[in-house]
Scaffold this active site. Structure first.
Site, mmCIF file in Angstrom:
data_model
loop_
_atom_site.group_PDB
_atom_site.id
_atom_site.type_symbol
_atom_site.label_atom_id
_atom_site.label_comp_id
_atom_site.label_asym_id
_atom_site.label_seq_id
_atom_site.Cartn_x
_atom_site.Cartn_y
_atom_site.Cartn_z
ATOM 1 N N GLU A 46 0.852 -1.181 0.000
ATOM 2 C CA GLU A 46 0.000 0.000 0.000
ATOM 3 C C GLU A 46 0.892 1.236 0.000
ATOM 4 O O GLU A 46 1.694 1.434 0.919
ATOM 5 C CB GLU A 46 -0.916 0.021 1.223
ATOM 6 C CG GLU A 46 -1.976 -1.074 1.188
ATOM 7 C CD GLU A 46 -2.909 -1.015 2.384
ATOM 8 O OE1 GLU A 46 -3.026 0.083 2.988
ATOM 9 O OE2 GLU A 46 -3.494 -2.046 2.718
ATOM 10 N N ASP A 57 -5.109 8.733 10.591
ATOM 11 C CA ASP A 57 -3.787 8.236 10.937
ATOM 12 C C ASP A 57 -3.317 8.753 12.279
ATOM 13 O O ASP A 57 -3.583 9.893 12.665
ATOM 14 C CB ASP A 57 -2.777 8.625 9.850
ATOM 15 C CG ASP A 57 -3.054 7.920 8.538
ATOM 16 O OD1 ASP A 57 -3.211 6.692 8.575
ATOM 17 O OD2 ASP A 57 -3.138 8.588 7.496
#
Length: 259
Positions: A46, A57
């Site tokens: 990814e 995140d």
């Protein structure tokens, strides 16, 4: 057949996908990191598009995005680097993961076209609402054979999970907890119950578990309750602690207990 479908046809379990932020630790690290992951036997990669406000995140990936942007990374350059890596890394599926704002600035259909040219196999856009995917994006996914990988969390309703399973291709990204990315020592019983419940829904697509996988215990549980695991923050830490991508991959593998 899409490279993701090819992977799932030859490997049914214990699939390991690794995330890294393009442009971290250096602007020109991307090709070497992809090659090192491929040489290290990783199943899927990814590639993260750095963004100034990565709301899903945790601090590790946020910091990697800040450094990448400071290094001059952008979506155009990142896709050029992916295309360069594809000249030698031909079989491993690569997923582009990023937030909606940079992709809209690029242009959604031009982005799909460029991703296909560069060798990207799917996209993950965490802040893309499902109804907007259905209205604006699904036909582009089919036109370019680029699945949109949707995330589910413990808060996602069964109805929404089934809609995703029916209308998206590739795989389903099972977020382990309703929290941001980051390493965790273990999964609690509530998380394991969530994994078991999703398995009981008899979905047609494979699931990979991400967020919090950082040691043999959490990796083993992801492999037990899904077809595989996604690791990001831990690998970013490894990249920051070593002098080369190959060393970072070796450190990652030793930390999670795989050969």
């Amino acid at each position: 057949m899409n490279r993701i479908d090819k992977l799932f046809s030859r490997k049914q379990s214990d699939i390991l996908s690794i995330y890294f932020t393009g442009g971290f630790p250096h602007r020109d690290s991307t090709v070497d990191i992809i090659k090192a992951l491929a040489d290290g036997g990783i199943d899927m990669i990814e590639v993260g598009v750095p963004f100034s406000d990565p709301m899903a995140d945790g601090p590790v990936i946020q910091e990697s995005s800040t450094i990448a942007l400071r290094n001059g990374m952008n979506l155009h350059l990142l896709l050029d680097q992916v295309e360069e890596a594809r000249r030698t890394v031909t079989e491993i599926p690569m997923v582009l993961m990023g937030y909606l704002n940079p992709m809209m600035q690029y242009g959604i259909e031009p982005l799909f076209k460029r991703c296909k040219e560069a060798g990207i196999d799917a996209l993950i856009i965490p802040d893309l609402p499902f109804h907007e995917y259905m209205r604006d994006i699904r036909e582009l996914c089919r036109k370019y054979d680029l699945p949109m990988i949707m995330l589910i969390t413990p808060e996602t309703s069964d109805e929404r999970i089934k809609l995703i399973d029916e209308n998206c291709d590739g795989f389903i990204y099972m977020v382990s907890a309703a929290a941001t990315t980051g390493t965790r020592d273990s999964f609690g019983e509530a998380q394991l119950d969530y994994f078991r419940h999703v398995n009981s829904l008899d979905l047609s697509h494979k699931r990979l578990i991400g967020f919090g996988i950082s040691n043999p215990s959490t990796l083993g549980e992801a492999f037990t309750y899904a077809s595989g695991a996604i690791i990001g923050s831990l690998f970013i830490k490894c990249l920051g602690r070593t002098s080369s991508p190959a060393e970072a991959v070796s450190l990652l593998k030793s930390t999670i207990g795989i050969a």
